[in-house]
Design an enzyme around this catalytic site. Sequence first.
Site, PDB file in Angstrom:
ATOM      1  N   GLN A   1      45.660   6.412  30.476  1.00 55.47           N
ATOM      2  CA  GLN A   1      44.425   6.694  29.723  1.00 55.47           C
ATOM      3  C   GLN A   1      43.983   5.503  28.881  1.00 55.47           C
ATOM      4  O   GLN A   1      42.833   5.423  28.478  1.00 55.47           O
ATOM      5  CB  GLN A   1      44.604   7.954  28.858  1.00 55.47           C
ATOM      6  CG  GLN A   1      45.259   7.759  27.488  1.00 55.47           C
ATOM      7  CD  GLN A   1      46.762   7.615  27.534  1.00 55.47           C
ATOM      8  OE1 GLN A   1      47.328   7.118  28.485  1.00 55.47           O
ATOM      9  NE2 GLN A   1      47.429   8.046  26.480  1.00 55.47           N
ATOM     10  N   GLY A   2      44.939   4.588  28.580  1.00 56.65           N
ATOM     11  CA  GLY A   2      44.552   3.382  27.862  1.00 56.65           C
ATOM     12  C   GLY A   2      44.953   3.345  26.405  1.00 56.65           C
ATOM     13  O   GLY A   2      44.391   2.571  25.626  1.00 56.65           O
ATOM     14  N   SER A   3      45.946   4.145  26.003  1.00 53.77           N
ATOM     15  CA  SER A   3      46.318   4.190  24.588  1.00 53.77           C
ATOM     16  C   SER A   3      46.811   2.833  24.086  1.00 53.77           C
ATOM     17  O   SER A   3      46.552   2.472  22.937  1.00 53.77           O
ATOM     18  CB  SER A   3      47.366   5.282  24.325  1.00 53.77           C
ATOM     19  OG  SER A   3      48.444   5.179  25.224  1.00 53.77           O
TER      20      SER A   3
ATOM     21  N   ALA B   1      48.293  16.901  24.750  1.00 51.25           N
ATOM     22  CA  ALA B   1      47.636  17.564  23.632  1.00 51.25           C
ATOM     23  C   ALA B   1      46.534  16.709  23.012  1.00 51.25           C
ATOM     24  O   ALA B   1      46.155  16.905  21.862  1.00 51.25           O
ATOM     25  CB  ALA B   1      48.658  17.985  22.557  1.00 51.25           C
TER      26      ALA B   1
ATOM     27  N   GLN C   1      47.259  11.181  21.221  1.00 50.79           N
ATOM     28  CA  GLN C   1      47.737   9.819  20.960  1.00 50.79           C
ATOM     29  C   GLN C   1      46.727   8.947  20.196  1.00 50.79           C
ATOM     30  O   GLN C   1      47.108   8.254  19.265  1.00 50.79           O
ATOM     31  CB  GLN C   1      48.213   9.127  22.241  1.00 50.79           C
ATOM     32  CG  GLN C   1      49.510   9.714  22.838  1.00 50.79           C
ATOM     33  CD  GLN C   1      50.736   9.648  21.926  1.00 50.79           C
ATOM     34  OE1 GLN C   1      50.653   9.398  20.736  1.00 50.79           O
ATOM     35  NE2 GLN C   1      51.898   9.905  22.503  1.00 50.79           N
ATOM     36  N   THR C   2      45.452   8.964  20.592  1.00 50.06           N
ATOM     37  CA  THR C   2      44.474   8.157  19.857  1.00 50.06           C
ATOM     38  C   THR C   2      44.448   8.575  18.395  1.00 50.06           C
ATOM     39  O   THR C   2      44.466   7.746  17.484  1.00 50.06           O
ATOM     40  CB  THR C   2      43.067   8.312  20.468  1.00 50.06           C
ATOM     41  OG1 THR C   2      43.073   7.679  21.746  1.00 50.06           O
ATOM     42  CG2 THR C   2      41.996   7.672  19.598  1.00 50.06           C
TER      43      THR C   2
ATOM     44  N   ALA D   1      38.075   8.704  14.331  1.00 45.80           N
ATOM     45  CA  ALA D   1      38.196   9.121  15.736  1.00 45.80           C
ATOM     46  C   ALA D   1      38.979  10.413  15.902  1.00 45.80           C
ATOM     47  O   ALA D   1      39.864  10.724  15.111  1.00 45.80           O
ATOM     48  CB  ALA D   1      38.883   8.023  16.540  1.00 45.80           C
TER      49      ALA D   1
ATOM     50  N   GLY E   1      40.712  13.326  25.686  1.00 41.39           N
ATOM     51  CA  GLY E   1      41.284  13.444  27.035  1.00 41.39           C
ATOM     52  C   GLY E   1      41.089  14.798  27.678  1.00 41.39           C
ATOM     53  O   GLY E   1      40.509  14.909  28.756  1.00 41.39           O
ATOM     54  N   GLU E   2      41.592  15.841  27.050  1.00 43.33           N
ATOM     55  CA  GLU E   2      41.490  17.168  27.653  1.00 43.33           C
ATOM     56  C   GLU E   2      40.081  17.754  27.562  1.00 43.33           C
ATOM     57  O   GLU E   2      39.572  18.281  28.553  1.00 43.33           O
ATOM     58  CB  GLU E   2      42.531  18.098  27.032  1.00 43.33           C
ATOM     59  CG  GLU E   2      43.940  17.649  27.380  1.00 43.33           C
ATOM     60  CD  GLU E   2      44.986  18.454  26.648  1.00 43.33           C
ATOM     61  OE1 GLU E   2      45.431  19.465  27.206  1.00 43.33           O
ATOM     62  OE2 GLU E   2      45.353  18.071  25.525  1.00 43.33           O
TER      63      GLU E   2
END
Lengths: 421, 154, 333
Positions: free
Chosen positions: C48-50, C87, C90-91, C284, C288-289
Site C-alpha cells: 500500500q506504500g506505508s 484495520a 498504519q498511516t 490524516a 485502505g479499507e
Amino acid sequence: MKTEVVGSRALREDSWGKVFGQTKFPADVNLPNQIYGVVVRSPHPHARILNINSEEAMKLEGVAVVLTANDVPHNSHGVLFRDQPVIADYVRMVGDPVAVVGGETMEIAREAAERIRVDYEILPAIFDPEEAMKPEVPPLHPELQSTNVLYHLPIRRGSMEEGWAKADVVVEQVYKTQHVDHAFLQPEAVLAYLDERGHMVVQTATQYAHYDRGEIAHALGFRYSQVQVKTLAVGGAFGGREDISLQIIAALLALKTQRPVKMENTREESFYSHSKRHPMTMYYKTGAAKDGKLVAMQAKIIGDAGAYSSWSINVLRKSAVHATGPYEIPNVEIDSFAVFTNNPYTGAMRGFGAAQTVLAYESQMDLLAKKLGISPLEIRLRNCFQVGSITATGQELTSSVPLDQCLAKIAPYFRREVETP
Amino acid sequence: MMVIECIVNDKKYVLEVDPQERLLDVLRNHLGLLGTKEGCGEGECGACTVILDGKTVNSCLVLAGQAHNSVITTIEGVGNRQSPHPVQKAFVEVGAVQCGFCTPGMVLSAKNLLDKNPHPSDEEIGVALSGNLCRCTGYDKILRAVKLAAEEGK
Amino acid sequence: MKKRGIGLGCAWYGTGYGNGFPDVSSAFVEIHDDGSATVLTGAVDVGQGSNSIFAQIAAEELGLRAEDICVNTADTDVTPDSGTSAATRQTYNTGNAVLKAVRQAKSRLLIYAAREFSCPTPEGIELKSGYIGVKGDPSRRMILGDMVFKARLNGERLISAESSTARSTPVDLTTGQGAPYWPYSFGCQAAEVEVDTETGKVKVLKVIAVHDVGKALNPTQVEGQIAGGVTQGIGYALLEELELQKGMIKNPAFSSYLIPTALDVPKIEAYFVEEAEESGPYGAKGLGEPAMLPTVAAVINAIDDAVGVRITSLPATPEKILQALAEKKEELG
C-alpha cells in the site's frame, strides 16, 4: 498547516526495484542445502485422524522427514484464541494440515506427500450457520463455547416501539453475501532456518511480523528473542496474511531437520491456507417518516466463521457497529452472530465486516427513497452523520465527519440524465 | 535430459534441461532470473510473462523444449536504473506500482505492445494487459502509465 | 437490450483495532551526522506504500526530501512492534508514532541550535530545505548536516523511541454501547452501469469516488487506494464467489475464481475531501479499507436504476439478473 513533502506526490522508493524485477519476494530467496516442505491437507471437513502411515513416503529417496501433530511442541496458533492446530489430529475443515513432508526437491516432497496414507474417522459436518447455531448441534470448539455461536453482540438504542410508531414507510429485506478469497497475486512462501546464533529465522510475507514471531516462538517453545521474522516484499495481503499459514510449519521442519527449509504454495494450496471473507445473512427492517428521516432499524446479522475463530469476533462486532450505515437512527436493535461451521475459516479481509453490511443498509436506503418519492441522494443528505451525531453505539462523532462534503462533491453526477446508448 | 540453445536478454545460453521442465523454472532456477514470478501456474495471472520471439507468453505454460532456438526477454533485460525503459519510468512516476508482484509481467506486456504499436488506443492497451492480473491498483494507474509511456515515445 | 443506470453508495468505517484493544504503534528514529535519518518501525508495507508515507513524514519534520530518509520495517530483530498492517491503521497510527519519534529525536537538536544561534527558545528554530536556522532570519542558518555533526561532537545524541496509541473503548456486551473506534472514515461513490437484458451481464462504465482522508499525505497513493478498492468492490459485487461443496472449494484457481481484469474496470474518477482529523498525523486518517466499501452498493443500486430489479445476494451474476428480470415480467403479467 502548510507542508512541503507531506501532501506531495513523492515517488515510492520501492517502485524502482519492482519495475526492474529486483525486489525479493519470499519465493525468491534460497539457501544452500535447503529442503522443500509440502503440506498434506485433509480432504474431509470434519474428521478424527486414526492413523497416519508414512512408510511408503519415507521409502522414496530424498525424503528427509515426515511430521505429524505429535511432532509439534505446542500445537496451536490463532489471532484471538489459539484454537487452530499447526498440524491437526482432529480436522475441522477441508484443507487442515495433517502432515508435512520435507524432501530434497519440491518434486520429491510432493510425490512423498501423495504417498502418505491417512485413516480418518469421518464425523458429521455442518455448513449452514443458521443450522449450526441451534443449541442442540454439537459445538466444534467446546473449549471456547458450549454452542457454535462464538460471539453475539446486541446493540440497543432508543425504543423500537416508538420507532415503528413513527415510521410512515417500512422496508424489510434479507441480504446475503458470499465467501470471497483475497486472491493476492503472490502465493504464500517461506524460507526458515536456524542461523549461526541458533536463532530461528523466518523470512516471509506477512501483515504482522511481530505476531508471527510470537506464534512461531509459542509453537516451537522458543523465546521471542530467539526468533527473527524478517518480512520480505509482500505481494498483496488484504487481510489474507493476518493468520499464520506456512510460517510455523516451515520453522518446525527447520528445527527437526536442522536444515534450511523452503516452502511455496501453489495457487490451489494458497486457496486452502488462508482465511476467507465472511459470508453473511442480514435480515433488515428499516423505517422512515414522511419527511425522509430514518426512525427505526432492526437488523440480525449472521456470519459464517467457518472452522476456526480467527478474527470473527472483531469482524461481526464491526458489522454490528456499522450496521446502520453513516446515518442517524434514534431507535435501533441490532444482533450480530459469529457461528462456527465446517466451512473454510473466515477472518480478516479488506472491509472487515463493514463490507457486507453496506450492501444491506445502502439497498434499504434506495428502497426507502423510492417509497418516499425522494431521490437516493436526498434521503442520504437528510440522514447522514455530521459532527455531533450519535452512532448506534452511543458514540458522539466529535470531529472530521465530512460525509456531507463528499456527497456535495458527487451530487452533480446525479443531477444530469444518464446518457442512453 | 536435453540440451537447448536460446538467447535470453541478448546472451546466448546452452542449457541441459528436462524437456518437461517449464520455461519459468529454467529462467528462475537455472538462470537465476527471479524477476519472473509465479502467481498461479496455469497461465491465468500473467505474473510469469516473458517475451518469446516477439510475443508475450506465460512462461509457466511453455516447456523448456519449446524454448529451443528462441529469443527471450525477461524483466532483467528491460532497462536499468541508469537507463530505465519508458514504461518502467512511467510506472514509477505515475504510481502504477503497489505490491509489485504483477509489475514485471505488466511491464513486459506493455513494452511488447508499444514495440509493435507505439500509439495504442485505450482499448488496445486494455486488451494487451488483460492477461496480467493485478489485485492492488485496480489497473487505473497502470493503464495511465502505459499511455504516458506511449505519449513520451511520440 | 442494453440499459444504463446510475447508483449511489455511502459508507463509513471505524479504523483501528477497536473495542478498547491496545492499539499501539512504535518507531525508533536516528538522525545521522550528515542530517539524513533512519526510521525503524514494525509496520509492514504490504504494497500500500506505508514506507513512503513514513519517509514523507520524517522528511517534512526535518526539512529534507523523502529520499533522504531510510525506512526499515518489519524485521523483528531490528524494529519495534507497530501492530498489524490491517484495520486501515498504519498511516494514522504508525504515522503518528513516526511523527512523535522524529519530533523527539530533533528536540535536542533544536535546543542545541537555539544556543548556537543565540535564539531565545528552541521554538524559534526551523528545519527547512536542508538547512537549520532561525525562523524569519535567513542570515542565521546552517546546513542541517553541519549542525547535527557539531551537536554530536558536543555529545548530543539524536535518537528516539516513541509510541502512539489510538483512542477506543470496549462496547457493553448487553447493549452494545461504547466508543469502539476512532477515527471514522467516510466516503461515497456513484457507479454507472450498463445491463444487457438479453444476457444479464453488467458492465460498470464509470465510478466516481469521493473519500474523506483527513489530509492526503500523498495524493498519488490516495488515488491508488481508491482505484484498487473500487476494483475489488466490483469483483465482490459482480464476479467473485468461492464455490463450496461440503466444505470443499470447487474453484481454487484463477481460471474459475474470477477477479477483475484490465478489461473489467471502468473509468475511475477519484476525489478526496480534506477535513483534518485533529488526532491524525497532519490531520490524516486511513483510507485502505473504506475505498472498497461504497462500490458494492453503488453497483447494486445502479442495476436497479437501469432495469428495475433489486439484487439482494452477491455476486450479481447474469443468472441472478435474468431470473429477477423474468420474475419482474411475470409480476407485471
